[in-house]
Design an enzyme around this catalytic site. Structure first.
Site, PDB file in Angstrom:
ATOM      1  N   LYS A  50      24.715  21.927   3.152  1.00 52.36           N
ATOM      2  CA  LYS A  50      24.484  22.248   4.557  1.00 52.36           C
ATOM      3  C   LYS A  50      25.267  21.291   5.463  1.00 52.36           C
ATOM      4  O   LYS A  50      25.902  21.711   6.429  1.00 52.36           O
ATOM      5  CB  LYS A  50      22.992  22.178   4.885  1.00 52.36           C
ATOM      6  CG  LYS A  50      22.185  23.300   4.282  1.00 52.36           C
ATOM      7  CD  LYS A  50      20.705  23.129   4.567  1.00 52.36           C
ATOM      8  CE  LYS A  50      19.883  24.263   4.011  1.00 52.36           C
ATOM      9  NZ  LYS A  50      18.449  24.132   4.326  1.00 52.36           N
ATOM     10  N   ALA A  66      19.041  18.794   6.055  1.00 55.08           N
ATOM     11  CA  ALA A  66      17.947  18.553   5.114  1.00 55.08           C
ATOM     12  C   ALA A  66      17.573  19.852   4.421  1.00 55.08           C
ATOM     13  O   ALA A  66      17.812  20.945   4.944  1.00 55.08           O
ATOM     14  CB  ALA A  66      16.731  17.982   5.841  1.00 55.08           C
ATOM     15  N   ASP A  67      16.988  19.719   3.248  1.00 58.21           N
ATOM     16  CA  ASP A  67      16.444  20.868   2.549  1.00 58.21           C
ATOM     17  C   ASP A  67      15.237  20.421   1.739  1.00 58.21           C
ATOM     18  O   ASP A  67      15.272  19.372   1.092  1.00 58.21           O
ATOM     19  CB  ASP A  67      17.467  21.516   1.623  1.00 58.21           C
ATOM     20  CG  ASP A  67      17.007  22.903   1.210  1.00 58.21           C
ATOM     21  OD1 ASP A  67      17.238  23.848   1.978  1.00 58.21           O
ATOM     22  OD2 ASP A  67      16.383  23.031   0.133  1.00 58.21           O
ATOM     23  N   THR A  68      14.169  21.211   1.797  1.00 57.04           N
ATOM     24  CA  THR A  68      12.928  20.886   1.102  1.00 57.04           C
ATOM     25  C   THR A  68      12.697  21.862  -0.040  1.00 57.04           C
ATOM     26  O   THR A  68      12.851  23.075   0.141  1.00 57.04           O
ATOM     27  CB  THR A  68      11.741  20.910   2.081  1.00 57.04           C
ATOM     28  OG1 THR A  68      11.999  19.956   3.124  1.00 57.04           O
ATOM     29  CG2 THR A  68      10.430  20.560   1.385  1.00 57.04           C
ATOM     30  N   GLY A 103      15.874  16.650   0.435  1.00 65.45           N
ATOM     31  CA  GLY A 103      17.180  16.012   0.476  1.00 65.45           C
ATOM     32  C   GLY A 103      17.590  15.862   1.922  1.00 65.45           C
ATOM     33  O   GLY A 103      17.424  16.793   2.720  1.00 65.45           O
TER      34      GLY A 103
END
Length: 188
Positions: A50, A66-68, A103
């Site tokens: 991203k 960010a990524d969850t 992240g």
């Protein structure tokens, strides 16, 4: 600063530490897990992808992405899009411990990419069929990793949480602030 996320939760979390992005540019990337990819690896890879996508479009900007990802063991739970997916996620989480990984990637104008993956452990109580159906009916799960959102009514299901609450919401504030301070963007 450009926030590479369309998540209103991430935008609100950033505001809590005094960070207001100049723009929000959600990147379009394939979020499918790779074969044999673990939940922690997926969170890190997607946040970096991203950030890189938005860095290419905004090369002079500081880019935060960010990524969850929610994982039960090696299994990656989807971002529930249907009631059936939400039921499946909640049934799997019922009475069990799971891990939430976020992240975080900070892209700098010089092309560097600073990253962190933060892990929190969450245990749900055993959900009755009525609790599960009431939560599914609420619609709060839609588009959420693991089929729930802790900052809404699902917080009542949490028996135990170890780690960062804001990580489970979608952005670990301590680590994000540390990254921003480290590049001089946020004051100590």
């Amino acid at each position: 600063m450009v926030l590479a996320s369309g998540s209103p939760r991430r935008h609100a979390l950033l505001a809590r530490i005094g960070v207001v992005p100049v723009s929000i540019l959600p990147p379009e990337i394939d979020e499918s897990p790779l074969r044999q990819e673990l939940p922690r690896q997926l969170a890190g890879r997607l946040s970096q992808a991203k950030a890189r996508t938005v860095m290419a479009a905004e090369p002079a900007a500081l880019v935060l992405a960010a990524d969850t990802v929610v994982g039960v063991g090696r299994r990656i739970l989807p971002k529930a899009e249907t009631e059936a997916q939400a039921r499946e996620c909640l049934a799997l989480l019922s009475g069990r411990r799971h891990r939430v990984y976020t992240g975080v990637a900070l892209g700098l104008p010089d092309g560097r990419l600073l990253t962190r993956v933060v892990e929190s452990i969450v245990t749900f109580q055993r959900l009755s069929p009525a609790q599960l159906e009431a939560y599914v009916a609420s619609g709060e799960w839609r588009g959420k990793a693991g089929g729930y959102t802790i900052q809404e009514s699902a917080e009542a299901f949490v028996r135990f949480l170890s780690g960062s609450y804001s990580n489970v919401v979608g952005l670990p504030l301590h680590e994000t602030a540390q990254l921003l301070r480290g590049v001089g963007w946020l004051r100590p």
